[in-house]
Design a protein around this motif. Structure first.
Motif, PDB file in Angstrom:
ATOM      1  N   ALA A  91       0.850  -1.191   0.000  1.00 29.13           N
ATOM      2  CA  ALA A  91       0.000   0.000   0.000  1.00 29.13           C
ATOM      3  C   ALA A  91       0.887   1.243   0.000  1.00 29.13           C
ATOM      4  O   ALA A  91       2.101   1.152   0.200  1.00 29.13           O
ATOM      5  CB  ALA A  91      -0.898   0.019   1.234  1.00 29.13           C
ATOM      6  N   VAL A  92       0.262   2.372  -0.229  1.00 30.05           N
ATOM      7  CA  VAL A  92       0.904   3.653   0.048  1.00 30.05           C
ATOM      8  C   VAL A  92       0.597   3.996   1.499  1.00 30.05           C
ATOM      9  O   VAL A  92      -0.569   3.973   1.909  1.00 30.05           O
ATOM     10  CB  VAL A  92       0.409   4.765  -0.894  1.00 30.05           C
ATOM     11  CG1 VAL A  92       1.096   6.089  -0.546  1.00 30.05           C
ATOM     12  CG2 VAL A  92       0.678   4.393  -2.345  1.00 30.05           C
ATOM     13  N   TYR A  93       1.639   4.296   2.261  1.00 30.62           N
ATOM     14  CA  TYR A  93       1.499   4.600   3.672  1.00 30.62           C
ATOM     15  C   TYR A  93       1.633   6.095   3.897  1.00 30.62           C
ATOM     16  O   TYR A  93       2.536   6.746   3.352  1.00 30.62           O
ATOM     17  CB  TYR A  93       2.544   3.841   4.494  1.00 30.62           C
ATOM     18  CG  TYR A  93       2.216   2.385   4.653  1.00 30.62           C
ATOM     19  CD1 TYR A  93       2.323   1.501   3.582  1.00 30.62           C
ATOM     20  CD2 TYR A  93       1.750   1.890   5.865  1.00 30.62           C
ATOM     21  CE1 TYR A  93       1.994   0.167   3.706  1.00 30.62           C
ATOM     22  CE2 TYR A  93       1.425   0.539   6.010  1.00 30.62           C
ATOM     23  CZ  TYR A  93       1.543  -0.300   4.933  1.00 30.62           C
ATOM     24  OH  TYR A  93       1.202  -1.629   5.074  1.00 30.62           O
ATOM     25  N   TYR A  94       0.734   6.612   4.709  1.00 35.27           N
ATOM     26  CA  TYR A  94       0.697   8.032   5.001  1.00 35.27           C
ATOM     27  C   TYR A  94       0.731   8.273   6.503  1.00 35.27           C
ATOM     28  O   TYR A  94       0.080   7.536   7.258  1.00 35.27           O
ATOM     29  CB  TYR A  94      -0.589   8.664   4.481  1.00 35.27           C
ATOM     30  CG  TYR A  94      -0.885   8.501   3.016  1.00 35.27           C
ATOM     31  CD1 TYR A  94      -1.609   7.403   2.554  1.00 35.27           C
ATOM     32  CD2 TYR A  94      -0.473   9.456   2.093  1.00 35.27           C
ATOM     33  CE1 TYR A  94      -1.915   7.259   1.205  1.00 35.27           C
ATOM     34  CE2 TYR A  94      -0.771   9.332   0.746  1.00 35.27           C
ATOM     35  CZ  TYR A  94      -1.492   8.234   0.308  1.00 35.27           C
ATOM     36  OH  TYR A  94      -1.797   8.105  -1.028  1.00 35.27           O
ATOM     37  N   CYS A  95       1.409   9.309   6.925  1.00 38.49           N
ATOM     38  CA  CYS A  95       1.183   9.806   8.281  1.00 38.49           C
ATOM     39  C   CYS A  95       0.127  10.900   8.173  1.00 38.49           C
ATOM     40  O   CYS A  95      -0.006  11.573   7.143  1.00 38.49           O
ATOM     41  CB  CYS A  95       2.457  10.311   8.934  1.00 38.49           C
ATOM     42  SG  CYS A  95       3.252  11.703   8.131  1.00 38.49           S
ATOM     43  N   SER A  96      -0.616  11.053   9.232  1.00 36.98           N
ATOM     44  CA  SER A  96      -1.764  11.951   9.173  1.00 36.98           C
ATOM     45  C   SER A  96      -2.041  12.563  10.526  1.00 36.98           C
ATOM     46  O   SER A  96      -1.737  11.976  11.566  1.00 36.98           O
ATOM     47  CB  SER A  96      -2.991  11.164   8.700  1.00 36.98           C
ATOM     48  OG  SER A  96      -4.136  11.984   8.651  1.00 36.98           O
ATOM     49  N   ARG A  97      -2.636  13.754  10.513  1.00 35.30           N
ATOM     50  CA  ARG A  97      -3.040  14.404  11.747  1.00 35.30           C
ATOM     51  C   ARG A  97      -4.417  13.937  12.210  1.00 35.30           C
ATOM     52  O   ARG A  97      -4.861  14.320  13.292  1.00 35.30           O
ATOM     53  CB  ARG A  97      -3.022  15.919  11.567  1.00 35.30           C
ATOM     54  CG  ARG A  97      -1.622  16.464  11.285  1.00 35.30           C
ATOM     55  CD  ARG A  97      -1.663  17.955  11.089  1.00 35.30           C
ATOM     56  NE  ARG A  97      -1.951  18.639  12.344  1.00 35.30           N
ATOM     57  CZ  ARG A  97      -2.342  19.918  12.417  1.00 35.30           C
ATOM     58  NH1 ARG A  97      -2.510  20.612  11.318  1.00 35.30           N
ATOM     59  NH2 ARG A  97      -2.547  20.469  13.587  1.00 35.30           N
ATOM     60  N   ASP A  98      -5.106  13.165  11.394  1.00 35.88           N
ATOM     61  CA  ASP A  98      -6.392  12.613  11.792  1.00 35.88           C
ATOM     62  C   ASP A  98      -6.449  11.148  11.382  1.00 35.88           C
ATOM     63  O   ASP A  98      -5.781  10.735  10.435  1.00 35.88           O
ATOM     64  CB  ASP A  98      -7.538  13.406  11.145  1.00 35.88           C
ATOM     65  CG  ASP A  98      -7.606  13.177   9.660  1.00 35.88           C
ATOM     66  OD1 ASP A  98      -8.534  12.455   9.218  1.00 35.88           O
ATOM     67  OD2 ASP A  98      -6.726  13.675   8.931  1.00 35.88           O
ATOM     68  N   SER A  99      -7.256  10.386  12.065  1.00 35.34           N
ATOM     69  CA  SER A  99      -7.267   8.944  11.848  1.00 35.34           C
ATOM     70  C   SER A  99      -7.931   8.536  10.537  1.00 35.34           C
ATOM     71  O   SER A  99      -7.794   7.392  10.114  1.00 35.34           O
ATOM     72  CB  SER A  99      -7.957   8.236  13.017  1.00 35.34           C
ATOM     73  OG  SER A  99      -9.290   8.661  13.127  1.00 35.34           O
ATOM     74  N   ALA A 100      -8.648   9.449   9.897  1.00 30.71           N
ATOM     75  CA  ALA A 100      -9.288   9.150   8.610  1.00 30.71           C
ATOM     76  C   ALA A 100      -8.385   9.472   7.434  1.00 30.71           C
ATOM     77  O   ALA A 100      -8.735   9.182   6.289  1.00 30.71           O
ATOM     78  CB  ALA A 100     -10.596   9.916   8.483  1.00 30.71           C
ATOM     79  N   GLY A 101      -7.245  10.099   7.707  1.00 34.64           N
ATOM     80  CA  GLY A 101      -6.316  10.392   6.628  1.00 34.64           C
ATOM     81  C   GLY A 101      -6.621  11.640   5.826  1.00 34.64           C
ATOM     82  O   GLY A 101      -6.073  11.831   4.744  1.00 34.64           O
ATOM     83  N   GLU A 103      -5.874  14.686   6.661  1.00 28.65           N
ATOM     84  CA  GLU A 103      -4.753  15.622   6.748  1.00 28.65           C
ATOM     85  C   GLU A 103      -3.444  14.837   6.691  1.00 28.65           C
ATOM     86  O   GLU A 103      -2.708  14.736   7.673  1.00 28.65           O
ATOM     87  CB  GLU A 103      -4.830  16.419   8.050  1.00 28.65           C
ATOM     88  CG  GLU A 103      -6.081  17.251   8.180  1.00 28.65           C
ATOM     89  CD  GLU A 103      -6.102  18.022   9.491  1.00 28.65           C
ATOM     90  OE1 GLU A 103      -6.943  17.711  10.349  1.00 28.65           O
ATOM     91  OE2 GLU A 103      -5.268  18.918   9.660  1.00 28.65           O
ATOM     92  N   ARG A 104      -3.170  14.248   5.571  1.00 32.24           N
ATOM     93  CA  ARG A 104      -2.032  13.352   5.426  1.00 32.24           C
ATOM     94  C   ARG A 104      -0.953  13.935   4.532  1.00 32.24           C
ATOM     95  O   ARG A 104      -1.189  14.920   3.820  1.00 32.24           O
ATOM     96  CB  ARG A 104      -2.501  12.014   4.853  1.00 32.24           C
ATOM     97  CG  ARG A 104      -3.097  12.087   3.448  1.00 32.24           C
ATOM     98  CD  ARG A 104      -3.638  10.718   3.047  1.00 32.24           C
ATOM     99  NE  ARG A 104      -4.068  10.681   1.656  1.00 32.24           N
ATOM    100  CZ  ARG A 104      -5.303  10.926   1.259  1.00 32.24           C
ATOM    101  NH1 ARG A 104      -6.234  11.236   2.151  1.00 32.24           N
ATOM    102  NH2 ARG A 104      -5.611  10.870  -0.024  1.00 32.24           N
ATOM    103  N   GLY A 105       0.222  13.295   4.567  1.00 26.41           N
ATOM    104  CA  GLY A 105       1.316  13.709   3.704  1.00 26.41           C
ATOM    105  C   GLY A 105       1.170  13.136   2.306  1.00 26.41           C
ATOM    106  O   GLY A 105       0.088  12.688   1.917  1.00 26.41           O
ATOM    107  N   GLN A 106       2.279  13.099   1.572  1.00 27.74           N
ATOM    108  CA  GLN A 106       2.237  12.633   0.182  1.00 27.74           C
ATOM    109  C   GLN A 106       2.363  11.115   0.078  1.00 27.74           C
ATOM    110  O   GLN A 106       2.075  10.535  -0.957  1.00 27.74           O
ATOM    111  CB  GLN A 106       3.342  13.311  -0.640  1.00 27.74           C
ATOM    112  CG  GLN A 106       4.694  12.607  -0.638  1.00 27.74           C
ATOM    113  CD  GLN A 106       5.407  12.671   0.694  1.00 27.74           C
ATOM    114  OE1 GLN A 106       5.064  13.468   1.561  1.00 27.74           O
ATOM    115  NE2 GLN A 106       6.424  11.830   0.857  1.00 27.74           N
TER     116      GLN A 106
END
Length: 114
Positions: A91-101, A103-106
């Motif tokens: 998968a593509v993995y993202y870090c995010s400020r919310d659990s729904a993704g 506000e995530r990075g690239q």
């Protein structure tokens, strides 16, 4: 300006390991609950992990016992140690400020294949 920059993805064999990093800036990282989410090909965003400000963690059932999230509040970095990788972790993995993704990075691509 909020920035989240993931790195560390790549190709791993089943049973292998990878360590993802997420460099955060533009907000008070030490006070933020942070999350990892992922998106497999053709699927929606899936929750992976939450790490709270005190370092306590939660995981989805699909990764529990195999993945470990951690954080370095002094350097504003989030980590995801992924062990015992399976094909279905691709998968593509993202870090995010919310659990729904929302506000995530690239994102960073993780491919598990023999």
């Amino acid at each position: 300006q909020v920035q989240l920059v993931e790195s560390g993805g790549g190709l791993a064999q089943p049973g292998g390991s990878l360590r993802l990093s997420c460099a955060a800036s533009g907000f008070l990282f030490a006070r933020a609950w942070m999350h990892w989410v992922r998106q497999a090909p053709g699927k929606g965003i899936e929750f992976v992990s939450t790490i709270y400000t005190d370092g306590t963690t939660e995981y989805s059932d699909s990764v529990k016992g195999r993945f470990t999230a951690s954080r370095d509040n002094g350097n504003n970095v989030l980590y995801l140690q992924m062990d015992s990788l399976k094909d279905e972790d691709t998968a593509v993995y993202y870090c995010s400020r919310d659990s729904a993704g929302r506000e995530r990075g690239q994102g960073t691509q993780v491919t598990v294949s023999s």
